[in-house]
Scaffold this active site. Structure first.
Site, PDB file in Angstrom:
ATOM      1  N   GLU A 156      34.302   3.789 -27.191  1.00 25.92           N
ATOM      2  CA  GLU A 156      32.998   3.616 -26.532  1.00 25.92           C
ATOM      3  C   GLU A 156      32.977   2.420 -25.579  1.00 25.92           C
ATOM      4  O   GLU A 156      32.359   1.394 -25.857  1.00 25.92           O
ATOM      5  CB  GLU A 156      31.904   3.551 -27.589  1.00 25.92           C
ATOM      6  CG  GLU A 156      31.825   4.877 -28.345  1.00 25.92           C
ATOM      7  CD  GLU A 156      30.897   4.856 -29.536  1.00 25.92           C
ATOM      8  OE1 GLU A 156      29.937   4.074 -29.536  1.00 25.92           O
ATOM      9  OE2 GLU A 156      31.154   5.618 -30.474  1.00 25.92           O
ATOM     10  N   GLU A 172      23.046   7.371 -26.176  1.00 22.61           N
ATOM     11  CA  GLU A 172      22.445   6.344 -27.035  1.00 22.61           C
ATOM     12  C   GLU A 172      22.529   4.954 -26.402  1.00 22.61           C
ATOM     13  O   GLU A 172      21.650   4.123 -26.616  1.00 22.61           O
ATOM     14  CB  GLU A 172      23.111   6.352 -28.416  1.00 22.61           C
ATOM     15  CG  GLU A 172      24.603   6.067 -28.394  1.00 22.61           C
ATOM     16  CD  GLU A 172      25.288   6.334 -29.729  1.00 22.61           C
ATOM     17  OE1 GLU A 172      24.644   6.889 -30.635  1.00 22.61           O
ATOM     18  OE2 GLU A 172      26.474   5.995 -29.856  1.00 22.61           O
ATOM     19  N   HIS A 214      23.052  16.731 -40.890  1.00 25.20           N
ATOM     20  CA  HIS A 214      23.627  15.444 -40.486  1.00 25.20           C
ATOM     21  C   HIS A 214      24.348  14.798 -41.649  1.00 25.20           C
ATOM     22  O   HIS A 214      23.801  14.722 -42.760  1.00 25.20           O
ATOM     23  CB  HIS A 214      22.510  14.515 -39.968  1.00 25.20           C
ATOM     24  CG  HIS A 214      23.055  13.267 -39.355  1.00 25.20           C
ATOM     25  ND1 HIS A 214      22.615  12.009 -39.677  1.00 25.20           N
ATOM     26  CD2 HIS A 214      24.029  13.102 -38.426  1.00 25.20           C
ATOM     27  CE1 HIS A 214      23.299  11.113 -38.961  1.00 25.20           C
ATOM     28  NE2 HIS A 214      24.162  11.748 -38.200  1.00 25.20           N
ATOM     29  N   GLU A 263      26.106  11.323 -41.836  1.00 27.01           N
ATOM     30  CA  GLU A 263      26.629  10.012 -41.409  1.00 27.01           C
ATOM     31  C   GLU A 263      27.414   9.439 -42.578  1.00 27.01           C
ATOM     32  O   GLU A 263      26.908   9.382 -43.702  1.00 27.01           O
ATOM     33  CB  GLU A 263      25.479   9.074 -41.013  1.00 27.01           C
ATOM     34  CG  GLU A 263      25.905   7.640 -40.697  1.00 27.01           C
ATOM     35  CD  GLU A 263      26.963   7.553 -39.590  1.00 27.01           C
ATOM     36  OE1 GLU A 263      26.673   7.992 -38.472  1.00 27.01           O
ATOM     37  OE2 GLU A 263      28.078   7.040 -39.857  1.00 27.01           O
ATOM     38  N   GLU A 289      31.552  13.379 -30.091  1.00 26.34           N
ATOM     39  CA  GLU A 289      31.177  12.285 -29.194  1.00 26.34           C
ATOM     40  C   GLU A 289      32.494  11.716 -28.667  1.00 26.34           C
ATOM     41  O   GLU A 289      33.199  12.401 -27.932  1.00 26.34           O
ATOM     42  CB  GLU A 289      30.322  11.290 -29.971  1.00 26.34           C
ATOM     43  CG  GLU A 289      29.674  10.220 -29.125  1.00 26.34           C
ATOM     44  CD  GLU A 289      29.085   9.135 -29.989  1.00 26.34           C
ATOM     45  OE1 GLU A 289      29.702   8.743 -30.998  1.00 26.34           O
ATOM     46  OE2 GLU A 289      27.975   8.655 -29.659  1.00 26.34           O
ATOM     47  N   GLU A 301      31.660   9.285 -33.360  1.00 25.20           N
ATOM     48  CA  GLU A 301      32.718   8.300 -33.672  1.00 25.20           C
ATOM     49  C   GLU A 301      33.924   9.054 -34.239  1.00 25.20           C
ATOM     50  O   GLU A 301      34.454   8.723 -35.313  1.00 25.20           O
ATOM     51  CB  GLU A 301      32.242   7.223 -34.674  1.00 25.20           C
ATOM     52  CG  GLU A 301      31.043   6.448 -34.219  1.00 25.20           C
ATOM     53  CD  GLU A 301      29.750   7.240 -34.391  1.00 25.20           C
ATOM     54  OE1 GLU A 301      29.598   7.895 -35.418  1.00 25.20           O
ATOM     55  OE2 GLU A 301      28.919   7.220 -33.469  1.00 25.20           O
TER      56      GLU A 301
HETATM   57  C1  NOJ Z   1      25.975   7.056 -34.070  1.00 24.68           C
HETATM   58  C2  NOJ Z   1      25.783   8.395 -33.445  1.00 24.68           C
HETATM   59  O1  NOJ Z   1      26.467   8.499 -32.222  1.00 24.68           O
HETATM   60  C3  NOJ Z   1      24.312   8.599 -33.271  1.00 24.68           C
HETATM   61  O2  NOJ Z   1      24.074   9.785 -32.568  1.00 24.68           O
HETATM   62  C4  NOJ Z   1      23.658   8.601 -34.618  1.00 24.68           C
HETATM   63  O3  NOJ Z   1      22.267   8.712 -34.442  1.00 24.68           O
HETATM   64  C5  NOJ Z   1      23.964   7.322 -35.374  1.00 24.68           C
HETATM   65  N1  NOJ Z   1      25.355   7.054 -35.378  1.00 24.68           N
HETATM   66  C6  NOJ Z   1      23.503   7.399 -36.825  1.00 24.68           C
HETATM   67  O4  NOJ Z   1      24.248   8.363 -37.506  1.00 24.68           O
HETATM   68 CA    CA Z   2      28.008   6.842 -31.385  1.00 22.30          CA
END
Ligand code: NOJ
Ligand code: CA
Length: 673
Positions: free
Chosen positions: A172, A479, A374, A376, A473, A455
């Site tokens: 990034e 973002e 989702h 994460e 991504e 990521e």
């Molecule tokens: C980074 C991601 O690129 C983003 O889209 C997401 O909202 C946040 N992490 C939280 O998971």
């Molecule tokens: Ca990200």
């Protein structure tokens, strides 16, 4: 064979057709693959008879064995030709042509161990790909690779567009355009425009059970592979027979050859999942931008964004405006602490009390909308892997057929269980992460779920083999426009097009029509450019990122976003310049409509749209969304847009001005027949 070549030379026969050299089908690119006087395997590339990559050595270092670097002899050489076509289940084009010449050279080391290696070289009209193949061999049951010694020795200098590898922010970064001899260690794709105008892009294909490759400049214009590290020491550990990923060099007279190249897909294995019609390319909205604006939170409490009520509001909006998907982030437990680079608390099955997953998915189904799940992980591979099966099963049961995942941790900070059960730390593109991603993709496929990691590890064309790996991504996305740390500059999108996007689809998340980030910060973009992003940045899942109430303030632009396809029959780069601008035309996969998109950097510029790609003798209605006469993506006039309709035919050329940080989009629909 050596003897035959010597004899042929002696007798004055041409040797180009003999093994050791292989040329592209059009004859312009020629590659030599051989061992030198010291027995060092090497390759070199010329184009139109002019050296492009000078002698570039090949080899491997190991943590527990002698290097495979010198004292090799050639034992066999085999050639093949391929001229075939195959169909993508979804993609930037339906039919992909694979036409190449192949030369496979097997080398044997002249020592007691007599280790062997085959280098397979494929030469296309638009570039080359080669890999090393290790046979099963008694003298090396396990290969503990310390590093790969593949060189890319450019015969001339030029300019390079690149981001650094081996630093904290994964992929990034804003891109740098520097002289080739000022690159340090770069991620791939790295793209170069050489002094004579030749365009090159270096990358890899089919990164499976191996470490990602960085390019380190050794001296001058000579680069060498450097593999992403591993907590084990050896960067790659493989047992028995295995192959490295393909090392690829896209080669063209201009950017068109790079952007339209299919080399990466062609070097991947065909679809292993069979019928994947259960994945539908689509557009989606989400409970997402509001968190990045800090209007709401992933964490529980008063500001919690993922409530049942807010989800239903989003589902209503999606149903009304024709979006298939609604992404919901922050519904599951684990967000209330230092989840970043940690992820120990994440549950992928338990919801916060103010979110009813069953009710939300039921409500969505009733409205003809799908929830996008989702996951994460905070970079914690172990915690996710332990719950993966259950997590996918839950989503599948509730009709959630696409999952966005996340690996928010600094580079080198992915957590995985080590051999003694204690945590070890890995890289986002190390062998462990590469293995992890494929495991997730395969597990998701069993549940007919598509995945979109953020990521992630870089894309190397594995969507051909696993077509549920639909997007990712792996670069600075929208973002950053919310956070502004700093925001992506106007040249970032053209830069992505000529680097990151060469590797595959990106979930950039366009569609911030308010052009406002956190705290009301202005985005460096015109309104028309937001529409252009749907055409110039390919992904089979495309978000409309802005808050629903903001999107509704722009009904004509919102209508364009609902209408623009996310699946294409063909994609063409009509015009462009690396890092400056790009002009695309793409044909809808499901109709005869075409879409055009143009984006520029911080310079306003005119682009000539030549409609020659349309069917001859057919009339089309073109709706043009372009920057208004005074629009400026870097000033208060960023929202000025001109929308007009014209009739166009294949003979027309239209010049359209893109403002600074601007762009345009055109929807072109056939009229009658
Ligand atoms: C980074 C991601 O690129 C983003 O889209 C997401 O909202 C946040 N992490 C939280 O998971
Ligand atoms: Ca990200």
């Amino acid at each position: 064979m050596r003897f035959l070549i010597a004899l042929a030379l002696l007798l004055g026969f041409p040797v180009a057709a003999l093994a050791g050299t292989v040329s592209s089908p059009d004859g312009r690119i020629s590659v030599t693959l051989d061992a030198d006087g010291e027995g060092i395997p090497y390759y070199s590339v010329s184009r139109d008879g002019k050296p492009l990559l000078a002698k570039s050595n090949l080899g491997f270092n190991f943590t527990d064995a002698d290097p495979m670097r010198r004292n090799f002899e050639v034992v066999t050489e085999d050639s093949t030709s391929v001229d075939t076509r195959w169909e993508q289940p979804w993609g930037e084009r339906r039919i992909v042509a694979d036409r190449h010449e192949e030369l496979a050279v097997t080398f044997r080391q002249r020592d007691a161990a007599a280790r062997m290696i085959t280098v397979r070289m494929r030469v296309f009209d638009d570039g080359i790909g080669f890999r090393a193949e290790f046979p099963e061999q008694a003298s090396m049951k396990v290969a503990n690779i310390a590093d790969e010694l593949t060189e890319f020795n450019l015969a001339q200098g030029g300019q390079a567009l690149w981001i650094p590898a081996g630093d904290w922010n994964r992929y990034e970064y804003l891109y740098s355009m520097t002289p080739v001899d000022a690159v340090s260690t770069a991620h791939t794709p790295i793209t170069m425009v050489l002094e004579d105008g030749t365009h090159l892009s270096f990358h890899e294909a089919a990164l499976v059970d191996y470490a990602g490759m960085w390019l380190r400049r050794l001296d001058g214009t000579r680069f060498r592979s450097q593999l992403a590290p591993s907590s084990r020491g050896a960067k790659v550990v493989r047992e028995g027979a295995f192959t490295t990923p393909w090392r690829t060099v896209l080669i063209g007279d201009g950017p068109k050859a790079l952007v339209e190249s299919n080399i990466s897909l062609n070097l991947n294995e065909p679809n292993k999942l069979g019928d994947v019609s259960w994945f539908t390319p689509h557009k989606y909205i989400g409970i997402w931008w509001e968190m990045h604006l800090e209007n709401s939170s992933w964490a529980s409490g008063e500001k919690h964004g993922a409530t049942t009520g807010n989800a239903k509001k989003h589902i209503d909006f999606a149903a009304k405006h024709g979006f298939r998907g609604v992404l919901i982030e922050g519904w599951n437990k684990g967000w209330d602490g230092t989840w970043f680079g940690n992820g120990r608390e994440f549950s992928f099955t338990e919801a916060y009390p103010d979110f009813d997953l069953e009710e939300v998915t039921r409500y969505a189904a009733k409205k003809g909308v799908r929830i996008i799940g989702h996951h994460e992980t905070g970079g914690n591979l172990g915690v996710y892997e332990a719950q993966l099966e259950e997590a996918m099963a839950l989503y599948a049961r509730l009709g959630v057929d696409a999952v966005k995942s996340g690996y928010v941790a600094d580079a080198g900070g992915l957590i995985a269980p080590g051999p003694d059960g204690k945590d070890v730390f890995e890289w986002h593109d190390g062998q462990r992460a590469v293995q992890h991603h494929l495991e997730v993709v395969k597990t998701a496929a069993r549940y007919k779920i598509a995945v979109n990691p953020h990521e992630p590890v870089k894309d190397t064309g594995l969507r051909r083999t696993y077509p549920n790996w639909v997007s990712r991504e792996g670069a600075r996305g929208m973002e950053y426009q919310a956070w502004g740390v700093p925001a992506n500059l106007p040249d970032h999108v053209p830069n992505l097009i000529y680097t990151r996007m060469l590797s595959g689809p990106m979930d950039y998340t366009p569609g911030v029509l308010s052009l406002k980030g956190r705290g009301g910060r202005d985005l460096p973009s015109t309104l028309a450019r937001q529409l252009a992003l749907y055409v110039v940045l390919y992904s089979p899942i495309q978000m409309a990122a802005d808050l629903p109430e903001e999107l509704e303030k722009y009904p004509r632009e919102l209508a364009f976003i609902s209408q623009v396809p996310a699946d294409w029959a063909e994609s063409l780069l009509l015009d462009g310049e690396v890092g400056k601008f790009a002009l695309f035309a793409r044909k809808d996969r499901n109709s005869d409509a075409w879409y055009v998109g143009g984006v520029t950097d911080s310079d306003a510029r005119e682009m000539a749209v030549d409609f020659g790609f349309l069917d001859q003798g057919r009339k089309y209605r073109a709706t043009i969304y372009r920057d208004g006469a005074d629009a400026d993506g870097l000033a208060d006039t960023r929202h000025q847009i001109a929308i007009e309709t014209r009739t166009v035919t294949a003979g027309d050329v239209m010049t359209i001005r893109a403002a600074k940080a601007g762009g345009f989009a055109i929807a072109i629909v056939p009229v009658g027949r």
